[in-house]
Design a protein around this motif. Structure first.
Motif, PDB file in Angstrom:
ATOM      1  N   ARG A  33       0.807  -1.219   0.000  1.00 27.42           N
ATOM      2  CA  ARG A  33       0.000   0.000   0.000  1.00 27.42           C
ATOM      3  C   ARG A  33       0.840   1.269   0.000  1.00 27.42           C
ATOM      4  O   ARG A  33       0.302   2.358  -0.171  1.00 27.42           O
ATOM      5  N   ASP A 182      -0.875  10.886  -2.430  1.00 26.50           N
ATOM      6  CA  ASP A 182      -2.157  10.599  -3.068  1.00 26.50           C
ATOM      7  C   ASP A 182      -2.307   9.104  -3.332  1.00 26.50           C
ATOM      8  O   ASP A 182      -3.400   8.547  -3.190  1.00 26.50           O
ATOM      9  N   PHE A 183      -1.207   8.458  -3.707  1.00 23.45           N
ATOM     10  CA  PHE A 183      -1.190   6.996  -3.885  1.00 23.45           C
ATOM     11  C   PHE A 183      -1.581   6.300  -2.579  1.00 23.45           C
ATOM     12  O   PHE A 183      -2.382   5.358  -2.563  1.00 23.45           O
ATOM     13  N   LYS A 184      -1.039   6.775  -1.467  1.00 22.38           N
ATOM     14  CA  LYS A 184      -1.341   6.172  -0.176  1.00 22.38           C
ATOM     15  C   LYS A 184      -2.799   6.419   0.230  1.00 22.38           C
ATOM     16  O   LYS A 184      -3.455   5.526   0.775  1.00 22.38           O
ATOM     17  N   ARG A 185      -3.304   7.616  -0.064  1.00 22.81           N
ATOM     18  CA  ARG A 185      -4.727   7.883   0.209  1.00 22.81           C
ATOM     19  C   ARG A 185      -5.609   6.918  -0.577  1.00 22.81           C
ATOM     20  O   ARG A 185      -6.596   6.388  -0.061  1.00 22.81           O
ATOM     21  N   HIS A 186      -5.274   6.732  -1.838  1.00 20.01           N
ATOM     22  CA  HIS A 186      -6.046   5.830  -2.698  1.00 20.01           C
ATOM     23  C   HIS A 186      -6.042   4.410  -2.132  1.00 20.01           C
ATOM     24  O   HIS A 186      -7.006   3.651  -2.328  1.00 20.01           O
ATOM     25  N   ASN A 187      -4.977   4.047  -1.424  1.00 13.92           N
ATOM     26  CA  ASN A 187      -4.871   2.711  -0.839  1.00 13.92           C
ATOM     27  C   ASN A 187      -5.387   2.641   0.594  1.00 13.92           C
ATOM     28  O   ASN A 187      -5.122   1.671   1.306  1.00 13.92           O
TER      29      ASN A 187
END
Length: 241
Positions: A33, A182-187
């Motif tokens: 993630r 943003d990648f981490k938020r998406h996950n």
């Protein structure tokens, strides 16, 4: 079984990040993630190890954690009389790595070692993997570690290096950081988790720019260095002796 990473889900007094028992329990979820393309990185490192492995040589996985790269390398090695030496300085990681390896049969022997890679003697190597490991080594020791790796490599041997990198200037660094968050938020990570994890890790992980990595590897003596993967501020490259 491994759990879901919720280490920083509640507000808390933040300590410096360490690869302790709590992290070991959720590490697969945490890494998937948090690192874009991690599965691709691991599988490709295994394929590159299979391509560059030489008979009668050692392959090292330095900072092996739970052994994902070790297993990937072992699946791809076809040369004779190779041994993989997997090293980590976290006792919890080493113990779990040994358990994981027992679940996969292979003719390629693996020696899992609890140790400090800044002091480890390396020899007769055809492949050395540093998968998001160098970034946790103090800045002043990194060149020495890479020199010892270079000196241990047989002619035509390779270093497989994955690192979180800094942008070349403040503007581009902030861009990469924003994309990663943003990648981490998406996950599924919350703003609190992202913020607290960043605080926990900022004193123990100090990334370099890509240009710093390339210049250092060239200065040490690697004949060819090629970036083969980058997504946001995560990068993988191969350096050939």
């Amino acid at each position: 079984m491994t759990g879901t990473d919720s280490i920083y889900a509640t507000e808390q007094q933040i300590k410096d990040f360490s690869f302790d028992e709590n992290v070991v329990e959720v590490f697969p979820d945490m890494i998937q993630r948090s690192v874009p393309g991690y599965a691709t990185i691991v599988s490709t490192m295994g394929k590159l190890a299979g391509q560059y492995a030489q008979s009668n040589s050692n392959l090292y996985d330095l900072g092996c954690s739970l052994g994902a790269v070790t297993l990937s390398m072992r699946r791809n090695i076809e040369k004779q009389n190779c041994e993989i030496i997997a090293v980590d300085n976290s006792k919890a990681m080493v113990e779990r790595c040994q358990l994981h390896l027992k679940g996969f049969k292979s003719d390629v022997p693996v020696n899992v070692v609890l140790g400090d890679i800044t002091e480890l003697e390396l020899k007769n190597a055809s492949v050395v993997a540093l998968n998001f490991t160098l970034q946790f080594i103090p800045q002043e020791q990194r060149e020495d570690v890479l020199k010892r790796i270079f000196n241990s490599l047989k002619p035509g041997g390779v270093l497989l290096l994955s690192e979180k990198i800094k942008g070349e200037n403040e503007l581009t660094d902030n861009l990469l950081i924003d994309l990663h968050h943003d990648f981490k938020r998406h996950n599924g990570y919350s703003e609190l988790e992202i913020s607290q994890k960043r605080t926990a890790i900022e004193n123990v992980m100090r990334p370099n720019t890509l240009s710093t990595h390339l210049e250092r590897l060239n200065t040490i003596g690697f004949s060819q260095t090629q970036v083969w993967y980058q997504c946001f501020n995560f990068c993988s490259l191969v350096a050939i002796k």
